[in-house]
Design an enzyme around this catalytic site. Structure first.
Site, PDB file in Angstrom:
ATOM      1  N   HIS A 270      -7.890  -5.592   0.965  1.00 21.96           N
ATOM      2  CA  HIS A 270      -6.625  -4.849   0.943  1.00 21.96           C
ATOM      3  C   HIS A 270      -5.704  -5.337   2.075  1.00 21.96           C
ATOM      4  O   HIS A 270      -5.932  -5.006   3.243  1.00 21.96           O
ATOM      5  CB  HIS A 270      -6.986  -3.374   1.154  1.00 21.96           C
ATOM      6  CG  HIS A 270      -5.841  -2.435   1.146  1.00 21.96           C
ATOM      7  ND1 HIS A 270      -5.145  -2.123  -0.004  1.00 21.96           N
ATOM      8  CD2 HIS A 270      -5.257  -1.715   2.132  1.00 21.96           C
ATOM      9  CE1 HIS A 270      -4.197  -1.249   0.279  1.00 21.96           C
ATOM     10  NE2 HIS A 270      -4.240  -0.992   1.578  1.00 21.96           N
TER      11      HIS A 270
ATOM     12  N   SER B  59       0.829  -1.207   0.000  1.00 22.42           N
ATOM     13  CA  SER B  59       0.000   0.000   0.000  1.00 22.42           C
ATOM     14  C   SER B  59       0.864   1.258   0.000  1.00 22.42           C
ATOM     15  O   SER B  59       1.671   1.429  -0.898  1.00 22.42           O
ATOM     16  CB  SER B  59      -0.963  -0.068   1.175  1.00 22.42           C
ATOM     17  OG  SER B  59      -2.114   0.634   0.855  1.00 22.42           O
TER      18      SER B  59
HETATM   19  C1  GCU Z   1      -5.349   4.719   2.167  1.00 17.15           C
HETATM   20  C2  GCU Z   1      -4.829   5.492   0.976  1.00 17.15           C
HETATM   21  C3  GCU Z   1      -4.093   4.600  -0.008  1.00 17.15           C
HETATM   22  C4  GCU Z   1      -3.059   3.773   0.704  1.00 17.15           C
HETATM   23  C5  GCU Z   1      -3.697   3.035   1.865  1.00 17.15           C
HETATM   24  C6  GCU Z   1      -2.699   2.233   2.719  1.00 17.15           C
HETATM   25  O1  GCU Z   1      -6.399   3.886   1.765  1.00 17.15           O
HETATM   26  O2  GCU Z   1      -5.914   6.158   0.389  1.00 17.15           O
HETATM   27  O3  GCU Z   1      -3.483   5.366  -1.011  1.00 17.15           O
HETATM   28  O4  GCU Z   1      -2.440   2.902  -0.194  1.00 17.15           O
HETATM   29  O5  GCU Z   1      -4.320   3.958   2.722  1.00 17.15           O
HETATM   30  O6  GCU Z   1      -1.543   2.607   2.834  1.00 17.15           O
HETATM   31  O7  GCU Z   1      -3.140   1.228   3.305  1.00 17.15           O
END
Ligand code: GCU
Length: 383
Positions: A366, A224
């Site tokens: 995610h 992420s």
């Molecule tokens: C949020 C953000 C993302 C990122 C994520 C993370 O959702 O909007 O861009 O990748 O956090 O780091 O888990």
């Protein structure tokens, strides 16, 4: 009466493929002066530096080079762990500049049985520090150290908070204020993600001094926001042998111009401390960017890149991620790398694993899990 758009309207995300606008990606092989690049040599000499500069200036910020000195010290004595299968090393990497210093704490497990020097996975940990617990009292799939060691690789991690707190009000209190305050004054100065990537390079400096570690085989891994960072780290520091970018989404491995899921305006508003000031100019103006994220992957060529998604994580745009990796292929081709990914995005849980490109879209949310690591290990075994 005309009603002003509600404040969240600017952030409304599109999850409908049929609403993806028509877009044209910037040509990764065309220089600013209009020359088409046809060779590895011209890419390296003319276009690659240009693209790198564009990412520095418009998105991630400058990567400061140079410091006064660096010191590596064990913060604990090395000790056997995992029933003797690994040696645990805990290293403080301290970097000095202009009388100030920053310490990066590295946790490293080296498999006892493996032939030395061993290749290593380095995780940029953007989540809880306990996920990379050196005592192994807490184990997690996010950093499955036992599994990686059993496969014959070393595994290391550092936490992003050692470089820059992940907070818009305090991000500057680490590397930025202490070592490179001049970066804070520039519109193309680095912020948190730049600082985290800088930290990965300092750990790389350390690996170069550790006889147990094959510093030519360091695979930088991030999830992420950490996956945005692993890409940027590998793009600007060519000592990283390969890059894993897990569910990295917007301003990571996903194409911005698709405007699917998270958009630049949203990321810049929620996380104003991640990217440089110039990037804010592209809020709701994806098409004005001189780059798109396929060009960031291209900067890593010809080194292997593995990108992943999770099927329920539309926020990170799985299709846009696949297409970005695909659109980097022409640069890999300059190095003689043939396309390895299919033309169409592979189905859920149908990984394509290397040797140069890895991609999968895993069923689920995610996250980074043992499923993902199992594929990264298979990928790494090929090179
Ligand atoms: C949020 C953000 C993302 C990122 C994520 C993370 O959702 O909007 O861009 O990748 O956090 O780091 O888990």
């Amino acid at each position: 009466m005309l009603l002003a758009a509600p404040f969240w309207a600017a952030f409304a995300q599109n999850y409908d493929e049929s609403k993806v606008p028509h877009y044209t990606l910037p040509d990764v092989l065309k220089t600013a002066s209009g020359k088409t690049i046809r060779s590895e040599e011209k890419w390296e000499k003319l276009r690659r530096p240009e693209v790198l500069r564009l990412f520095e200036d418009h998105i991630y910020g400058q990567m400061p080079v140079g410091y006064d000195s660096i010191r590596y010290a064990l913060t604990e004595d090395d000790r056997p762990e995992m029933d003797g299968k690994a040696v645990l090393k805990q290293i403080g990497v301290t970097v000095f500049r202009n009388g100030n210093s920053v310490q990066i704490n590295v946790v490293l497990f080296v498999p006892t049985q493996a032939k030395k020097p061993v290749p290593v996975f380095l995780l940029i940990n953007n989540r809880g520090k306990d996920l990379t617990d050196p005592t192994r009292a807490k184990k997690s799939e996010f950093w499955p150290a036992e599994m990686v060691v059993d496969s014959g690789f070393a595994i290391a991690a550092f936490h992003v908070s050692d470089l820059a707190p992940d907070n818009k009000d305090t991000y500057m209190t680490g590397v930025l204020q202490k070592l490179y305050p001049e970066q804070l004054k520039k519109d193309n100065g680095m912020k948190a993600i730049g600082a985290w990537a800088w930290g990965a390079s300092r750990v790389m400096d350390y690996f170069g001094t550790d006889k147990d570690i094959d510093s030519k085989k360091v695979i930088v891994v991030g999830h992420s926001r950490g996956g945005k960072t692993s890409l940027w780290a590998a793009a600007q520091d060519r000592r990283f042998a390969a890059c894993v970018t897990n569910c990295s989404g917007n301003t990571g491995a996903a194409l911005a111009r698709r405007q699917f899921g998270e958009r630049i305006s949203r990321i810049n508003t929620t996380f104003p401390h991640w990217f440089n000031n110039n990037y804010k100019k592209y809020n709701d103006k994806e098409n004005a960017l001189p780059v798109d994220q396929h060009m960031l992957i291209a900067l890593i060529a010809p080194r292997p890149v593995y990108a992943t998604n999770a099927s329920k994580d539309l926020w990170a745009d799985p299709k846009g991620t696949f297409l970005a990796v695909k659109a980097a292929e022409p640069v890999y081709a300059l190095y003689g790398v043939k396309p390895e990914l299919p033309k169409e995005m592979p189905g859920i849980d149908m990984p394509v694993i290397g040797p140069h490109f890895g991609y999968h879209n895993h069923e689920g949310e995610h996250n980074m899990t043992a499923y993902d690591w199992d594929k990264f290990i298979r990928f790494a075994k090929q090179f």
